[in-house]
Design a protein around this motif. Structure first.
Motif, PDB file in Angstrom:
ATOM      1  N   LEU A  36      17.242   0.843  19.096  1.00 28.86           N
ATOM      2  CA  LEU A  36      17.113   2.214  18.601  1.00 28.86           C
ATOM      3  C   LEU A  36      17.399   1.995  16.862  1.00 28.86           C
ATOM      4  N   PHE A 150      33.110   1.474  24.420  1.00 25.49           N
ATOM      5  CA  PHE A 150      33.970   2.487  25.126  1.00 25.49           C
ATOM      6  C   PHE A 150      34.347   3.303  23.963  1.00 25.49           C
ATOM      7  N   PHE A 151      35.470   2.637  23.018  1.00 26.55           N
ATOM      8  CA  PHE A 151      36.010   3.323  22.370  1.00 26.55           C
ATOM      9  C   PHE A 151      35.406   3.757  21.041  1.00 26.55           C
ATOM     10  N   TYR A 153      32.232   4.688  20.919  1.00 32.54           N
ATOM     11  CA  TYR A 153      30.892   5.130  21.515  1.00 32.54           C
ATOM     12  C   TYR A 153      30.172   6.133  20.396  1.00 32.54           C
ATOM     13  N   LYS A 154      31.097   7.122  20.209  1.00 39.50           N
ATOM     14  CA  LYS A 154      30.603   8.390  19.240  1.00 39.50           C
ATOM     15  C   LYS A 154      30.148   7.986  17.793  1.00 39.50           C
ATOM     16  N   GLN A 155      31.039   7.056  17.233  1.00 36.56           N
ATOM     17  CA  GLN A 155      30.892   6.392  15.994  1.00 36.56           C
ATOM     18  C   GLN A 155      29.466   5.548  15.994  1.00 36.56           C
ATOM     19  N   LEU A 157      27.090   5.669  18.113  1.00 33.40           N
ATOM     20  CA  LEU A 157      25.944   6.730  18.406  1.00 33.40           C
ATOM     21  C   LEU A 157      25.486   7.016  17.109  1.00 33.40           C
ATOM     22  N   PHE A 158      26.376   7.841  16.288  1.00 37.54           N
ATOM     23  CA  PHE A 158      26.219   8.490  14.909  1.00 37.54           C
ATOM     24  C   PHE A 158      25.526   7.496  13.903  1.00 37.54           C
ATOM     25  N   THR A 160      24.075   4.683  14.468  1.00 29.93           N
ATOM     26  CA  THR A 160      22.622   4.342  15.000  1.00 29.93           C
ATOM     27  C   THR A 160      21.619   5.210  14.643  1.00 29.93           C
ATOM     28  N   PHE A 161      21.882   6.591  14.751  1.00 26.74           N
ATOM     29  CA  PHE A 161      20.947   7.706  14.792  1.00 26.74           C
ATOM     30  C   PHE A 161      20.680   7.913  13.295  1.00 26.74           C
ATOM     31  N   ILE A 171      32.450   8.874   9.430  1.00 24.72           N
ATOM     32  CA  ILE A 171      32.409   7.695   9.863  1.00 24.72           C
ATOM     33  C   ILE A 171      32.463   6.389   9.223  1.00 24.72           C
ATOM     34  N   SER A 217      17.889  10.432  27.833  1.00 23.46           N
ATOM     35  CA  SER A 217      19.205  10.478  27.725  1.00 23.46           C
ATOM     36  C   SER A 217      19.791   9.048  27.183  1.00 23.46           C
ATOM     37  N   PHE A 218      20.578   9.380  26.067  1.00 26.29           N
ATOM     38  CA  PHE A 218      21.340   8.143  25.489  1.00 26.29           C
ATOM     39  C   PHE A 218      22.283   7.441  26.433  1.00 26.29           C
ATOM     40  N   LEU A 221      20.604   5.754  29.234  1.00 27.18           N
ATOM     41  CA  LEU A 221      19.589   4.557  28.671  1.00 27.18           C
ATOM     42  C   LEU A 221      20.651   3.467  28.624  1.00 27.18           C
TER      43      LEU A 221
END
Lengths: 284, 274
Positions: A36, A150-151, A153-155, A157-158, A160-161, A171, A217-218, A221
């Motif tokens: 990604l 896991f811990f 994940y959101k950071q 994801l953002f 990478t996006f 972040i 869906s991320f 995926l």
């Protein structure tokens, strides 16, 4: 049933299968972020960079894992910093840093000429060489990667996006990328024995792009790419055993075949009569 | 009242070329400021300096508090539209990640994301992949991500680029509503007419601040011609201002011969003209 269980009488197959399943799943999981970010070439490049580090560690009689992970980590950081602070693109930075490191390894091998046999195994993967220590290392790396993803994940994801925007939203993108580089280097070291330097790149990229063809869906995926990596690791080991081919090659060939099936399904069946919109990933 | 963000004598360049010079700018609480100027004037660089994504070569940028909540809506073309995320997942990215260490959102976080999407009239699209939305809907998704963080300052980089006139009008309408509710807004735009109609304070930029003030004072032929190095017509009707660039001074007539009646100029004449 004998076909399924007979190989397990051999210790090398048991060790190799555990390693292949964990490494396959790990590559499938980490590969999602790599693909990604448009850095598909980084796995291939870093595995070569690590090869240089492994040779240096061998010559200096340093611990292989410490030497190779440090080398891979530094190479990953150098690539990240080159992309962040210059106008050089990711693929060019990967090309320069990792090929130079690989060239160093080749130069040292040609200079000392006394360990080419074991480095053939590193290049192409050797299931016979998986030791209990290798499995402990692979389990440790798997747990570390799973914990981080896991811990964070959101950071992740953002980041990478959109790394730049993620920074505005608080972040710590530099830290996230540094941790990711460390984990990636560790995954590549863990995978070298089973996949071989030349096959790791494909193991990181093929499972996520196959699943990407099938989902938007991320989180799906991530889950299915991990499962695909692990399952192809298992089946690839059987193919390697019964067809007497290299473990890395059999796993990658199986993944490539599944990718072709997914591509055919999407192009000819699911999207019949519609324009096929396949994601395009390139260097950032 | 102290400004939320203050720039004093800021200069910034890429290599030896300065794209911004002598920038003095104050952003006060509740202001709605539009940065206008030609391409390459330094608008996006100025936003990135304010967002601390870039560091000034000279001068200083001060925030009223280090923890001032600023959110950012980037230019639409910087977004990877093939990235596998839904509208709701994009909005959830805007939440403070330190409040929830688990990878999945809490029920109240999802509720808040849905409320903001509903407010921007795209609640029914929350499960859609971002690629499957229109330009105006995509902009509203990124606006929702900025709003879910409950910002004190909202920064937008060309929020109406690539969207149709109606969507652009809608976006400016929402920004006006948010500003009236007390949110401080700073945006860049190439759409001078939208800025004239909606933005109460305009900063005209071309490497330096050419002028700043209410649109009635800034959108004059002199100031715009100075900033854009072009020739502008500004029409005023009641409270409304219309800005239009004059056609090229040479026009096509001097470059090309008269067209053949009812069609394009014939090929021979065109070649002679070239």
């Amino acid at each position: 049933m004998d076909v399924l269980f007979a190989p397990f009488q051999y210790e090398f197959f048991r060790n190799g299968t555990i390693a292949a399943v964990l490494v396959g799943g790990l590559c499938g999981l980490i590969g999602v972020y790599i693909v990604l970010r448009g850095m598909s070439f980084i796995g291939h490049g870093l595995s070569h960079a690590v090869f240089g580090g492994a040779v240096v560690a061998f010559i200096l009689q340093f611990n292989f894992y410490v030497g190779a992970v440090s080398w891979g980590f530094i190479a990953a950081l150098l690539i990240n910093q080159t992309v962040r602070k210059t106008t050089i693109s990711a693929d060019a930075a990967i090309g320069v840093v990792t090929t130079a490191s690989f060239a160093l390894g080749v130069a040292l091998i040609s200079r000392y000429r006394r360990f080419s046999q074991s480095f053939d195994a590193a290049l192409f993967g050797n299931v016979l060489g998986v030791t209990p220590t290798d499995i402990i290392v692979i389990i440790f790396v798997t747990l570390a990667a799973a914990f981080m993803i896991f811990f964070f994940y959101k950071q992740l994801l953002f980041t990478t996006f959109n790394t730049e925007v993620a920074q505005v939203y608080g972040i710590p993108t530099v830290w996230i990328e540094t941790w990711f580089a460390l984990i990636l280097a560790a995954v590549i070291i863990a995978a070298v024995q089973i996949m071989g330097v030349t096959m790791i790149g494909a193991a990181l990229v093929v499972p996520p792009i196959t699943i990407r063809l099938l989902t938007d869906s991320f989180h799906r995926l991530m889950i299915y790419s991990t499962i695909l990596g692990a399952v192809t690791g298992l089946i690839g080991m059987y193919l390697s055993f019964y067809m007497d081919v290299s473990s890395g090659a059999s796993i990658v060939l199986l993944q490539a075949m599944l990718f072709c099936i997914a591509l055919f399904y999407v192009a000819k069946i699911r999207n019949r009569g519609r324009l096929v919109e396949t994601p395009v990933y390139g260097p950032t | 009242m102290d400004p939320l963000i203050e720039l004093r004598g800021v200069a910034f360049g890429y290599g030896s070329f300065n794209v911004l010079d002598e920038i003095d700018l104050h952003l006060h609480p509740g202001q709605f400021v539009g940065l206008v100027g030609p391409s390459g004037a330094g608008k996006t660089s100025l936003l990135k300096l304010i967002l601390t994504l870039l560091t000034p070569g000279e001068g200083e940028i001060q925030r009223v508090r280090p923890d001032l909540r600023i959110t950012y809506v980037p230019q639409i073309e910087t977004v990877d539209w093939s990235f596998p995320v839904t509208a709701e997942e994009v909005v959830l990215m805007g939440l403070d990640h330190r409040q929830n260490i688990w990878p999945w959102p809490r029920a109240r976080e999802r509720k808040r994301a849905r409320e903001i999407l509903e407010r921007l009239e795209i609640g029914h699209l929350s499960e859609r992949h971002i690629r499957d939305l229109s330009g105006g809907q995509q902009q509203r998704v990124f606006l929702a991500r900025a709003l879910v963080a409950d910002p004190e300052v909202l920064v937008l980089d060309e929020p109406t680029t690539g969207v149709d006139v109606r969507s652009a009008e809608n976006i400016f309408h929402w920004l006006t509503v948010l500003n009236r509710e007390g949110m401080t807004i700073l945006l860049t735009t190439h759409d001078l007419n939208m800025a004239a109609a909606h933005v109460p304070w305009v900063v005209c930029l071309n490497r330096r601040i050419v002028a700043q003030g209410p649109p009635q004072e800034i959108f004059t032929e002199e100031i715009l011609s100075d900033a854009y190095k072009g020739n502008f017509i500004v029409l005023r009707q009641d409270d409304m201002i219309f800005v239009q660039q004059r056609p090229h001074p040479h026009g096509l007539k001097e470059v090309l011969p008269d067209p053949v009646e009812g069609g394009l100029p014939n090929h021979d004449n065109l070649e002679k003209a070239v």
